[in-house]
Design an enzyme around this catalytic site. Structure first.
Site, short mmCIF file in Angstrom:
data_model
loop_
_atom_site.label_atom_id
_atom_site.label_comp_id
_atom_site.label_asym_id
_atom_site.label_seq_id
_atom_site.Cartn_x
_atom_site.Cartn_y
_atom_site.Cartn_z
N SER A 68 0.85 -1.20 0.00
CA SER A 68 0.00 0.00 0.00
C SER A 68 0.87 1.24 0.00
O SER A 68 2.01 1.20 0.51
CB SER A 68 -0.89 0.03 1.25
OG SER A 68 -1.58 1.26 1.33
N TYR A 84 -2.03 -1.15 10.48
CA TYR A 84 -2.12 -1.30 9.02
C TYR A 84 -0.85 -0.75 8.37
O TYR A 84 -0.22 -1.42 7.54
CB TYR A 84 -3.37 -0.57 8.50
CG TYR A 84 -3.61 -0.76 7.02
CD1 TYR A 84 -4.23 -1.91 6.54
CD2 TYR A 84 -3.22 0.21 6.09
CE1 TYR A 84 -4.45 -2.09 5.19
CE2 TYR A 84 -3.44 0.03 4.74
CZ TYR A 84 -4.06 -1.11 4.29
OH TYR A 84 -4.29 -1.29 2.95
P1 NAD Z 1 -11.29 -6.22 0.32
O1 NAD Z 1 -11.66 -6.22 1.76
O2 NAD Z 1 -12.20 -5.56 -0.63
O3 NAD Z 1 -10.95 -7.69 -0.16
C1 NAD Z 1 -10.07 -8.48 0.65
C2 NAD Z 1 -10.43 -9.93 0.53
O4 NAD Z 1 -9.65 -10.65 1.50
C3 NAD Z 1 -11.90 -10.23 0.85
O5 NAD Z 1 -12.42 -11.10 -0.14
C4 NAD Z 1 -11.85 -10.91 2.21
O6 NAD Z 1 -12.89 -11.83 2.42
C5 NAD Z 1 -10.50 -11.59 2.15
N1 NAD Z 1 -9.92 -11.91 3.47
C6 NAD Z 1 -9.93 -11.14 4.58
N2 NAD Z 1 -9.30 -11.78 5.59
C7 NAD Z 1 -8.87 -12.97 5.10
C8 NAD Z 1 -8.12 -14.04 5.63
N3 NAD Z 1 -7.71 -14.03 6.92
N4 NAD Z 1 -7.82 -15.09 4.83
C9 NAD Z 1 -8.24 -15.11 3.55
N5 NAD Z 1 -8.96 -14.12 2.98
C10 NAD Z 1 -9.25 -13.05 3.74
O7 NAD Z 1 -9.85 -5.50 0.22
P2 NAD Z 1 -9.16 -4.77 -1.02
O8 NAD Z 1 -9.43 -3.32 -0.94
O9 NAD Z 1 -9.43 -5.50 -2.28
O10 NAD Z 1 -7.64 -4.96 -0.60
C11 NAD Z 1 -6.80 -5.96 -1.14
C12 NAD Z 1 -5.38 -5.62 -0.76
O11 NAD Z 1 -5.05 -4.33 -1.27
C13 NAD Z 1 -5.14 -5.55 0.74
O12 NAD Z 1 -3.86 -6.05 1.04
C14 NAD Z 1 -5.20 -4.06 1.01
O13 NAD Z 1 -4.48 -3.72 2.19
C15 NAD Z 1 -4.55 -3.53 -0.23
N6 NAD Z 1 -4.86 -2.12 -0.51
C16 NAD Z 1 -6.13 -1.72 -0.82
C17 NAD Z 1 -6.37 -0.39 -1.09
C18 NAD Z 1 -7.74 0.11 -1.45
O14 NAD Z 1 -7.90 1.35 -1.56
N7 NAD Z 1 -8.74 -0.75 -1.67
C19 NAD Z 1 -5.33 0.54 -1.06
C20 NAD Z 1 -4.04 0.09 -0.75
C21 NAD Z 1 -3.83 -1.24 -0.49
#
Ligand code: NAD
Length: 262
Positions: A145, A158
């Site tokens: 991130s 985080y």
């Molecule tokens: P999200 O919550 O939309 O999707 C995450 C998925 O992970 C979900 O399907 C959830 O069910 C699954 N999950 C959660 N805990 C779990 C576990 N213990 N074991 C297996 N699966 C699990 O999140 P996202 O926004 O798609 O984020 C994905 C990645 O991108 C993450 O690492 C997040 O930190 C990173 N990220 C997201 C953003 C953003 O703006 N969306 C920005 C920077 C980084």
């Protein structure tokens, strides 16, 4: 034939948000994809979406913060697709009850975020690397991130987990370069996913009500879509990125290019 035909890919947190776009991107490009997630309903939905793709997808219900679940996930992947070539450590959580200064944060919340966001990277490495070595190399792509580079108020665990993810990316790249395993990270800016919708809801808002405000933080004046991260992940995992390892790519609409004065 798709660019990833014959390749075996594991995606953690693969059923929703960015992970869903990564899982679907690889399966549509011909790969065998093991999509791992705790959300079984989302798992059933992504299998429906993947039906008819050039590649094949299996869904594995797994909490990847747990060692036994990671071990079983790798075993299921090898049984389905004969090995592991590409591992996308995408899983990440930012629970809405964790937006607190560190001294007010429950210890269990700290542990949970670090276990899911960072320990899962170690566990998947432990079980996947022997399989990747058998294939003569591969690629590990971590979804870190921009919060691993710069921070905001109230996101202690985080931000620490994402800084750790970037540090571990460098470390593993050094350790496994001799095995022809490349290790890279992407740093998304704000991307429209369920995680972000939950963050908006915690403040009584929606993504639509916040879209213009959040978009304006990014020089490209909008928030991103999951497919825009998946495209970069797939590039980094491909032979087109064959001389890249130990590094990261910001996929953030220019967010990290800005100074506070901008
Ligand atoms: P999200 O919550 O939309 O999707 C995450 C998925 O992970 C979900 O399907 C959830 O069910 C699954 N999950 C959660 N805990 C779990 C576990 N213990 N074991 C297996 N699966 C699990 O999140 P996202 O926004 O798609 O984020 C994905 C990645 O991108 C993450 O690492 C997040 O930190 C990173 N990220 C997201 C953003 C953003 O703006 N969306 C920005 C920077 C980084």
């Amino acid at each position: 034939m798709g660019a990833f035909a014959g390749k075996s890919v594991v995606v953690t947190g693969g059923a929703k948000g960015i992970g869903r776009a990564i899982s679907l991107g690889f399966v549509r490009a011909g790969a065998g994809v093991a999509c791992a997630d705790v959300d079984e309903a989302a798992g059933a939905e992504i299998l429906r979406l993947a039906a008819g793709a050039e590649g094949r997808m299996i869904f594995v219900a797994a909490d990847v913060s747990r060692s036994a679940a990671c071990k079983a996930l790798v075993e299921r992947t090898v049984a389905a697709f004969g090995g592991v070539d590409i591992r996308c450590n995408n899983v990440g959580i930012q629970p809405t009850d964790s937006y607190l200064p560190a001294h007010e944060l429950p210890e269990e919340t700290w542990d949970r975020i670090i276990d899911v966001n960072l320990k899962s990277r170690f566990l998947m490495t432990k079980y996947c690397v022997p399989e990747m070595k058998k294939r003569g190399g591969g690629a590990i792509i971590n979804t870190a991130s921009v919060q691993g580079l710069q921070s905001a108020l109230g996101v202690g665990p985080y931000a620490a987990s994402k800084g750790g993810d970037l540090s571990l990316t460098r470390q593993l790249a050094l350790e496994y370069a001799k095995d022809r395993i490349r290790v890279l990270a992407v740093n998304p800016g704000t991307i429209e996913t369920p995680l972000v919708a939950e963050a908006a809801a915690a403040f009584g808002e929606t993504v639509d009500s916040q879209r213009a405000k959040w978009g304006a933080c990014h020089p490209l004046d909008r928030i991103g879509q999951p497919e825009e991260i998946a495209d970069v992940v797939m590039f980094l995992a491909s032979d087109k990125a064959s001389f890249m390892t130990g590094s990261y790519v910001n996929v953030d609409g220019g967010l990290m290019a800005k100074g506070a004065w901008a």
